[in-house]
Design a protein around this motif. Structure first.
Motif, PDB file in Angstrom:
ATOM      1  N   GLY A  25      31.295  32.681  33.727  1.00 55.10           N
ATOM      2  CA  GLY A  25      32.447  31.791  33.749  1.00 55.10           C
ATOM      3  C   GLY A  25      33.254  31.817  32.472  1.00 55.10           C
ATOM      4  O   GLY A  25      34.442  31.469  32.465  1.00 55.10           O
ATOM      5  N   LEU A  26      32.643  32.240  31.373  1.00 55.62           N
ATOM      6  CA  LEU A  26      33.350  32.409  30.110  1.00 55.62           C
ATOM      7  C   LEU A  26      33.991  33.779  30.001  1.00 55.62           C
ATOM      8  O   LEU A  26      35.040  33.943  29.369  1.00 55.62           O
ATOM      9  N   ALA A  27      33.358  34.779  30.599  1.00 51.65           N
ATOM     10  CA  ALA A  27      33.728  36.165  30.338  1.00 51.65           C
ATOM     11  C   ALA A  27      34.767  36.718  31.294  1.00 51.65           C
ATOM     12  O   ALA A  27      35.663  37.469  30.876  1.00 51.65           O
ATOM     13  N   ILE A  28      34.652  36.397  32.579  1.00 53.42           N
ATOM     14  CA  ILE A  28      35.539  36.970  33.588  1.00 53.42           C
ATOM     15  C   ILE A  28      36.201  35.857  34.388  1.00 53.42           C
ATOM     16  O   ILE A  28      35.819  34.695  34.274  1.00 53.42           O
ATOM     17  N   GLY A  29      37.181  36.248  35.209  1.00 55.71           N
ATOM     18  CA  GLY A  29      37.988  35.231  35.876  1.00 55.71           C
ATOM     19  C   GLY A  29      37.629  34.927  37.303  1.00 55.71           C
ATOM     20  O   GLY A  29      38.157  33.986  37.881  1.00 55.71           O
ATOM     21  N   GLY A  30      36.734  35.741  37.904  1.00 61.05           N
ATOM     22  CA  GLY A  30      36.482  35.530  39.319  1.00 61.05           C
ATOM     23  C   GLY A  30      35.112  35.980  39.759  1.00 61.05           C
ATOM     24  O   GLY A  30      34.167  35.995  38.972  1.00 61.05           O
ATOM     25  N   GLN A  31      35.034  36.411  41.009  1.00 62.35           N
ATOM     26  CA  GLN A  31      33.762  36.740  41.628  1.00 62.35           C
ATOM     27  C   GLN A  31      33.754  38.159  42.184  1.00 62.35           C
ATOM     28  O   GLN A  31      33.019  38.480  43.120  1.00 62.35           O
ATOM     29  N   GLY A  32      34.570  39.015  41.584  1.00 62.15           N
ATOM     30  CA  GLY A  32      34.638  40.389  42.038  1.00 62.15           C
ATOM     31  C   GLY A  32      33.459  41.215  41.554  1.00 62.15           C
ATOM     32  O   GLY A  32      32.548  40.711  40.894  1.00 62.15           O
ATOM     33  N   GLN A  67      32.000  45.044  39.701  1.00 61.41           N
ATOM     34  CA  GLN A  67      32.188  45.590  38.365  1.00 61.41           C
ATOM     35  C   GLN A  67      33.539  46.263  38.195  1.00 61.41           C
ATOM     36  O   GLN A  67      33.970  46.522  37.071  1.00 61.41           O
ATOM     37  N   ASN A  68      34.239  46.549  39.285  1.00 61.88           N
ATOM     38  CA  ASN A  68      35.551  47.172  39.183  1.00 61.88           C
ATOM     39  C   ASN A  68      36.662  46.180  38.874  1.00 61.88           C
ATOM     40  O   ASN A  68      37.709  46.555  38.361  1.00 61.88           O
ATOM     41  N   ASN A  69      36.428  44.918  39.201  1.00 65.17           N
ATOM     42  CA  ASN A  69      37.433  43.887  38.928  1.00 65.17           C
ATOM     43  C   ASN A  69      36.760  42.525  38.910  1.00 65.17           C
ATOM     44  O   ASN A  69      36.658  41.861  39.938  1.00 65.17           O
ATOM     45  N   GLY A  70      36.318  42.113  37.743  1.00 62.81           N
ATOM     46  CA  GLY A  70      35.636  40.832  37.606  1.00 62.81           C
ATOM     47  C   GLY A  70      36.540  39.633  37.759  1.00 62.81           C
ATOM     48  O   GLY A  70      36.058  38.494  37.820  1.00 62.81           O
ATOM     49  N   ASP A  86      46.362  33.720  38.484  1.00 64.33           N
ATOM     50  CA  ASP A  86      45.617  34.974  38.470  1.00 64.33           C
ATOM     51  C   ASP A  86      44.320  34.839  37.674  1.00 64.33           C
ATOM     52  O   ASP A  86      44.280  34.195  36.621  1.00 64.33           O
ATOM     53  N   GLY A  87      43.250  35.473  38.172  1.00 59.85           N
ATOM     54  CA  GLY A  87      41.947  35.356  37.533  1.00 59.85           C
ATOM     55  C   GLY A  87      41.917  35.875  36.112  1.00 59.85           C
ATOM     56  O   GLY A  87      41.308  35.269  35.231  1.00 59.85           O
ATOM     57  N   GLY A  88      42.571  37.013  35.855  1.00 60.93           N
ATOM     58  CA  GLY A  88      42.594  37.549  34.496  1.00 60.93           C
ATOM     59  C   GLY A  88      43.476  36.742  33.577  1.00 60.93           C
ATOM     60  O   GLY A  88      43.135  36.496  32.410  1.00 60.93           O
ATOM     61  N   PHE A  89      44.622  36.310  34.096  1.00 55.40           N
ATOM     62  CA  PHE A  89      45.559  35.518  33.297  1.00 55.40           C
ATOM     63  C   PHE A  89      44.927  34.194  32.875  1.00 55.40           C
ATOM     64  O   PHE A  89      45.215  33.675  31.799  1.00 55.40           O
ATOM     65  N   SER A  90      44.058  33.638  33.745  1.00 60.31           N
ATOM     66  CA  SER A  90      43.480  32.318  33.490  1.00 60.31           C
ATOM     67  C   SER A  90      42.089  32.387  32.882  1.00 60.31           C
ATOM     68  O   SER A  90      41.430  31.363  32.743  1.00 60.31           O
ATOM     69  N   ASN A  91      41.644  33.579  32.506  1.00 64.45           N
ATOM     70  CA  ASN A  91      40.318  33.768  31.920  1.00 64.45           C
ATOM     71  C   ASN A  91      40.015  32.726  30.839  1.00 64.45           C
ATOM     72  O   ASN A  91      40.877  32.372  30.043  1.00 64.45           O
ATOM     73  N   ASP A  99      31.939  44.910  28.548  1.00 63.42           N
ATOM     74  CA  ASP A  99      31.702  46.332  28.697  1.00 63.42           C
ATOM     75  C   ASP A  99      32.829  46.882  29.559  1.00 63.42           C
ATOM     76  O   ASP A  99      33.060  46.391  30.665  1.00 63.42           O
ATOM     77  N   GLY A 100      33.525  47.882  29.057  1.00 62.48           N
ATOM     78  CA  GLY A 100      34.709  48.386  29.742  1.00 62.48           C
ATOM     79  C   GLY A 100      34.447  49.030  31.077  1.00 62.48           C
ATOM     80  O   GLY A 100      35.384  49.258  31.850  1.00 62.48           O
ATOM     81  N   THR A 101      33.187  49.324  31.387  1.00 60.13           N
ATOM     82  CA  THR A 101      32.873  49.915  32.687  1.00 60.13           C
ATOM     83  C   THR A 101      32.248  48.924  33.653  1.00 60.13           C
ATOM     84  O   THR A 101      32.329  49.113  34.866  1.00 60.13           O
ATOM     85  N   SER A 102      31.632  47.862  33.158  1.00 61.62           N
ATOM     86  CA  SER A 102      30.939  46.945  34.070  1.00 61.62           C
ATOM     87  C   SER A 102      31.384  45.496  33.945  1.00 61.62           C
ATOM     88  O   SER A 102      30.975  44.659  34.744  1.00 61.62           O
ATOM     89  N   THR A 103      32.206  45.171  32.953  1.00 60.69           N
ATOM     90  CA  THR A 103      32.741  43.808  32.826  1.00 60.69           C
ATOM     91  C   THR A 103      34.254  43.923  32.700  1.00 60.69           C
ATOM     92  O   THR A 103      34.815  43.779  31.623  1.00 60.69           O
ATOM     93  N   ARG A 104      34.895  44.194  33.809  1.00 57.54           N
ATOM     94  CA  ARG A 104      36.320  44.499  33.770  1.00 57.54           C
ATOM     95  C   ARG A 104      37.144  43.253  34.042  1.00 57.54           C
ATOM     96  O   ARG A 104      37.078  42.667  35.113  1.00 57.54           O
ATOM     97  N   THR A 105      37.905  42.872  33.049  1.00 60.04           N
ATOM     98  CA  THR A 105      38.733  41.680  33.132  1.00 60.04           C
ATOM     99  C   THR A 105      39.997  41.902  32.324  1.00 60.04           C
ATOM    100  O   THR A 105      40.000  42.694  31.357  1.00 60.04           O
ATOM    101  N   TYR A 106      41.053  41.207  32.699  1.00 66.23           N
ATOM    102  CA  TYR A 106      42.283  41.260  31.909  1.00 66.23           C
ATOM    103  C   TYR A 106      42.361  40.098  30.921  1.00 66.23           C
ATOM    104  O   TYR A 106      43.407  39.860  30.313  1.00 66.23           O
ATOM    105  N   GLY A 107      41.252  39.420  30.762  1.00 63.82           N
ATOM    106  CA  GLY A 107      41.111  38.438  29.698  1.00 63.82           C
ATOM    107  C   GLY A 107      40.210  38.999  28.625  1.00 63.82           C
ATOM    108  O   GLY A 107      40.075  40.209  28.457  1.00 63.82           O
ATOM    109  N   GLY A 108      39.557  38.109  27.882  1.00 68.81           N
ATOM    110  CA  GLY A 108      38.574  38.543  26.887  1.00 68.81           C
ATOM    111  C   GLY A 108      39.136  39.522  25.883  1.00 68.81           C
ATOM    112  O   GLY A 108      40.294  39.458  25.479  1.00 68.81           O
TER     113      GLY A 108
END
Length: 530
Positions: A60-67, A69-72, A82-87, A307-316
């Motif tokens: 809940g701190l790291a990513i924006g949603g429930q996707g 590893q390709n889009n957290g 948006d999940g990334g915008f609201s991270n 992690d850029g391959t398994s924790t993909r978010t447009y936040g953080g």
């Protein structure tokens, strides 16, 4: 934004990729069946589910949603943005950094320019985003805590080493809940109060006032300090006793703002506990914020891991790197495929640094020191903090596309503890010494290449914290503690929406409760001024 999220029953969704995903019902059918028919009563009978369930709280701190590893950020935890915008961490940056001298942003998304100009209102989507992120973590924490009582653990047959670990995990969930309540305390003051025993199905949550919330957060952290794993014995990125001590120190440093009563001696007590636990400064300052900052890092007490391959978010840290690159800045030197042309800093912040201080790492080529137009990236020096480059070998992070960033974000690190200790001593707290505080300060300055100092006072620490902890989401809180966030005693470009800066109303020391939640919960009262 979905104003009813707080009051819906947390329902179990699915287990995928090692993370348990909870979903909140967005309909009036509060008893809607879980997607896979997996209920809490089933889940908590199997100890192998406990760690994934706990991971969802951290997530809940790291990513924006429930996707996956390709889009957290997919299937966002909160509606209407948006999940990334609201991270969570991205919006902590908006509240704590964009509102200060440390940063401006070029983008004109609705509600975003108002953060630096300090003209936000109760309908601001970014204020609402962090509010609902905070209470999302609290809600998911409550679910874990409710299902891991001694009685529940016994009835589910959890025993032996599994029982021991389950109790540690429960303490972690309590810490994470307390940490989010601390953020609510600091940002909003008077908020809804929900624990694992609150009936949120039939009755809107009650309101808790700031001084009482302080007591609750304090009591929870003191309990966690006894129940968590010993300092430096938990997995990297998971809370231990030192994390609770660090947050207690921060709570006590700001106690006079929160309650009207200073607690500087208590701040020193808990700083000393952390300092005695075996942490050490990392040798190179810049390496603290690079793609391999998880390796051999004795300074960080607790981090949010990416992690850029398994924790993909447009936040953080993806946001922290991409948004700060623009103009003529070579994106490849930051380990990314391109900048977003957003974040710069103000000349007031630039002027805090001497030329040899490595912490003042500014990109000036093609950039103007003066900000004539906040929307123009080349107005304002770019500030270099995070990089998606490995300190060890100069290679970029793990995501070959250059989209997502590996760097972890520290929540608490030893340097902050040193500075809290020093400020608390300077403010009259007992249990420490000025000579020791001076030694800590000069250790930080020596690492940064800055000249050492021969004396320190209270005012010194406000500037030194900006130099050492810039863009680490402490600046707003620090300025408020010093009476300089809203007042005319310290101005920076575009404070109050004017080029040279101006004072704003004191009520802006707190953010408003989102207007939608005021409507949804008759127990709430809007903060003054809004």
């Amino acid at each position: 934004m979905n104003n009813k999220y707080l009051y819906k029953k947390i329902i179990l969704g699915s287990i995928t990729l090692g993370t348990l995903f909870f979903t909140g019902s967005c309909t009036q059918d509060l008893e809607r069946e879980p997607t896979l028919g997996l209920t809490s009563s089933v889940l908590y009978k199997d100890f192998s589910n406990y760690k994934p369930a706990l991971a969802k709280i951290y997530a809940g701190l790291a990513i924006g949603g429930q996707g996956d590893q390709n889009n957290g950020d997919a299937n966002t935890d909160i509606g209407g943005i948006d999940g990334g915008f609201s991270n969570y961490l991205r919006q902590m940056y908006s509240m704590q950094v964009l509102t200060t001298d440390e940063a401006v942003i070029a983008w004109a998304d609705a509600g975003l320019p108002e953060m630096h100009s300090m003209t936000w209102n109760a309908s601001n989507p970014f204020v609402a985003a962090i509010y609902y992120r905070i209470f999302n973590v609290i809600a998911v924490s409550n679910e874990f805590i409710k299902n891991t009582t001694d009685e529940k653990l016994s009835s589910n047959g959890i025993a032996g080493n599994d029982l021991t670990e389950a109790k540690y995990m429960r303490a972690e969930a309590r810490f994470l809940r307390a940490q989010s309540y601390y953020h609510a305390l600091d940002l909003f003051g008077n908020v809804p109060y929900v624990t694992e025993t609150t009936d949120i199905i039939n009755t809107p949550p009650p309101r808790i006032v700031r001084a009482e919330l302080f007591k609750y957060v304090e009591s929870e952290l003191l309990a966690c300090a006894n129940e968590l794993k010993d300092a430096r014995t938990n997995e990297y990125g998971r809370a231990d006793k030192a994390a609770a001590w660090a947050l207690l120190a921060r709570l006590y440093l700001n106690a006079q703002v929160y309650t009207g009563t200073a607690r500087y001696t208590d701040c020193i007590t808990y700083c000393n506990k952390v300092i005695s636990a075996g942490y050490a400064l990392k040798t190179n300052y810049a390496s603290l914020f690079m793609a391999d900052n998880n390796v051999s890092n004795p300074e960080v007490i607790l981090s949010v891991n990416y992690d850029g391959t398994s924790t993909r978010t447009y936040g953080g840290s993806t946001f922290m790197v991409h948004a700060a690159v623009g103009g003529s800045m070579p994106a490849s030197q930051f380990g990314i495929n391109g900048g977003w042309g957003g974040l710069r800093t103000t000349k007031a912040f630039v002027n805090l640094f001497t030329p040899n201080d490595q912490r003042g790492n500014f990109y000036t080529s093609g950039q103007n020191l003066e900000i004539n137009n906040v929307s123009t990236f080349t107005d304002g020096y770019a500030f270099i903090k995070y990089k998606n480059i490995k300190f060890s070998n100069g290679a970029p992070g793990s995501d070959a596309s250059g989209d997502f960033v590996d760097a972890d974000i520290p929540l608490y690190r030893l340097a902050d503890i040193y500075l809290m200790y020093g400020e608390a001593v300077a403010r009259g707290g007992s249990g420490g010494s000025t000579a020791t505080a001076l030694g800590y300060v000069n250790a930080l300055r020596t690492r940064a290449g800055a000249n050492t100092v021969g004396s320190i006072n209270t005012d010194f620490f406000l500037d030194e914290r900006a130099r050492e902890l810039s863009w680490e989401a402490t600046r707003r809180t620090d300025l408020i503690r010093y009476g300089k966030f809203t007042s005319s005693s310290y101005l920076w470009p575009w404070k109050g929406g004017v080029k040279d800066g101006k004072a704003v109303e004191d009520y802006r020391n707190l953010f408003p409760i989102p207007a939608n939640d005021i409507v949804a919960n008759p127990n709430l009262i809007q903060n003054p001024g809004y």
